[in-house]
Design an enzyme around this catalytic site. Structure first.
Site: not given
Ligand code: HSE
Length: 397
Positions: A10, A99, A123, A181, A184, A199, A296
């Site tokens: 993605t 991450k 970033e 998209g 995970e 995060k 996304g």
């Molecule tokens: N799966 C994560 C989310 C993707 O939905 O925020 C972005 O890090």
């Protein structure tokens, strides 16, 4: 300047698209073009224009001295760590959106980058396209950062929004988030809160300049949230949001990921759908909120390409910042204080007897009431709750 992308999923495919479509503006900003030379993936992409870039062995990239910039969008800790380490050790700059890799190996990879006079930028690992990492490293550096409250997972914010607005079913709306998209590969990390825990651990590590382990952060996801909880929230004039928090306290920090009730006064109240927001409170700054597309393909890839441009402009030097591997011991989460919303089979009088003063809410579901307590520590709340016949609870932000 030649670049390689490791992982054509993605995000990786979004990075390639941006490098092709925005090549003019990127060339102008860097002073020369960034040209894609390799895409590392297990698949061949038969018939796809990307096929001519595909390689299957990361060593082809490691051994090509022309490659200066590498993107890692594979996800997961291994083999991403092995590949990224090899790239840095062979003098290549690396930008990642991963991450999992940054939360576990960030400090180590930054040190390897420093030894090899290159950069490891990440970033895109927090908040998708929102510029938050460089903001904390470059812009809020005159402040003591006292709190960070973040909606850091697009999938669950999208799900909570659709469940509240349309009464959507949990599984249906999770499937929608996967199709778009956002989620995970294994969406457990989204719905159980591990993704936002990683995060907030990254953000807390940058603020503390030392390792904050995501495994030490008490983490709850959204799987226990029911339509009745949404109705109670509505009656209270609040919304349920999955919030990742960090609060400075003395020489350490509290951190937590959990569903919180957020009232209209909070800037997080209006953050809906896949959007993310990070509310940063500095001792001089006061509040600043960073808001935008949190997941996304293109939003996340936009942050990766921003890193590539920054690395291309600093191709001859390591841009220094501190993230020491020495781990911080977080504050005991049981000593943190909140107000709590509880659902209980007990009466209002009984709940007041247990918790003290509070606000009762009735008329949502038969045989129970809602009750908002006064502020108290987690430890006190847990002790009192053994006597309150509670069904569930949600903290107030
Ligand atoms: N799966 C994560 C989310 C993707 O939905 O925020 C972005 O890090």
């Amino acid at each position: 300047m030649k670049a390689a992308i490791m992982g054509y999923g993605t995000i990786g495919s979004g990075v390639a698209k941006i490098l092709f479509e925005n090549s003019d503006v990127i060339t102008r900003r860097v002073g020369e073009p960034i040209e894609l030379k390799y895409v590392l993936d297990l698949r061949n992409f038969e018939g796809d224009p990307i096929q001519s870039y595909i390689v299957h062995d990361y060593k082809e990239i490691v051994n090509d001295p022309e490659i200066k910039l590498v993107v890692e969008t594979m996800g997961g800790v291994e083999p991403a760590f092995t590949f990224v380490k090899a790239m840095l050790e062979s003098g290549k700059h690396v930008a990642t959106s991963n991450k999992n890799l940054v939360a576990e190996k960030g400090a180590e990879l930054i040190a390897i980058a420093k030894e090899n006079h290159v950069n490891f930028f990440f970033e895109a690992s927090v908040g998708g396209g929102i510029p938050i990492i460089r903001t904390l490293l470059k812009c809020t550096t005159g402040d003591v950062i006292e709190h960070i409250y973040g909606i850091l997972n697009g999938t669950t914010n999208y799900m909570l929004t659709k469940m509240r607005e349309d009464g959507a079913d949990f599984d249906d709306v999770l499937k929608e988030a996967q199709d778009k998209g956002y989620a995970e590969k294994d969406p457990t990390a989204d719905i159980e809160g591990l993704d936002p825990a990683r995060k907030i651990a990254i953000l807390a590590s940058l603020v503390a300049e030392r390792q904050v382990d995501f495994q030490d952060i008490p983490t709850e996801g959204i799987t226990k949230i029911t339509p009745a909880d949404m109705q109670y929230a509505d009656k209270l004039g609040m919304k349920i949001k999955l919030v990742a928090s960090m609060d400075e306290s003395g020489d350490s920090y509290y951190a937590r990921v959990a569903p919180f009730l957020v009232d209209k006064e909070s800037p997080l109240y209006t953050v809906e759908d896949v959007y993310n927001a990070i509310l940063v409170h500095g001792n001089m700054l006061g509040d600043a909120m960073f808001y935008g597309s949190g997941a996304g393909s293109l939003p996340t890839a936009s942050a990766v390409v921003g890193d590539l441009v920054e690395m291309a402009k600093h191709v001859m030097r390591h841009v220094d910042f501190t993230w020491e591997p020495e781990k911080i011991t977080l504050k005991d989460p049981d000593t943190q204080e909140y107000k709590y919303f509880v659902r209980s089979k007990a009466s209002e009088a009984e709940l007041k007897n247990v918790y003290g003063d509070g606000e009762a809410i009735s008329g949502v579901a038969d045989g129970e009431i809602g009750f908002v307590t006064e502020k108290m520590s987690e430890k006190d709340f847990k002790e009192k709750s053994t006597k309150a016949d509670i069904i569930s609870f949600i903290r107030l932000l």
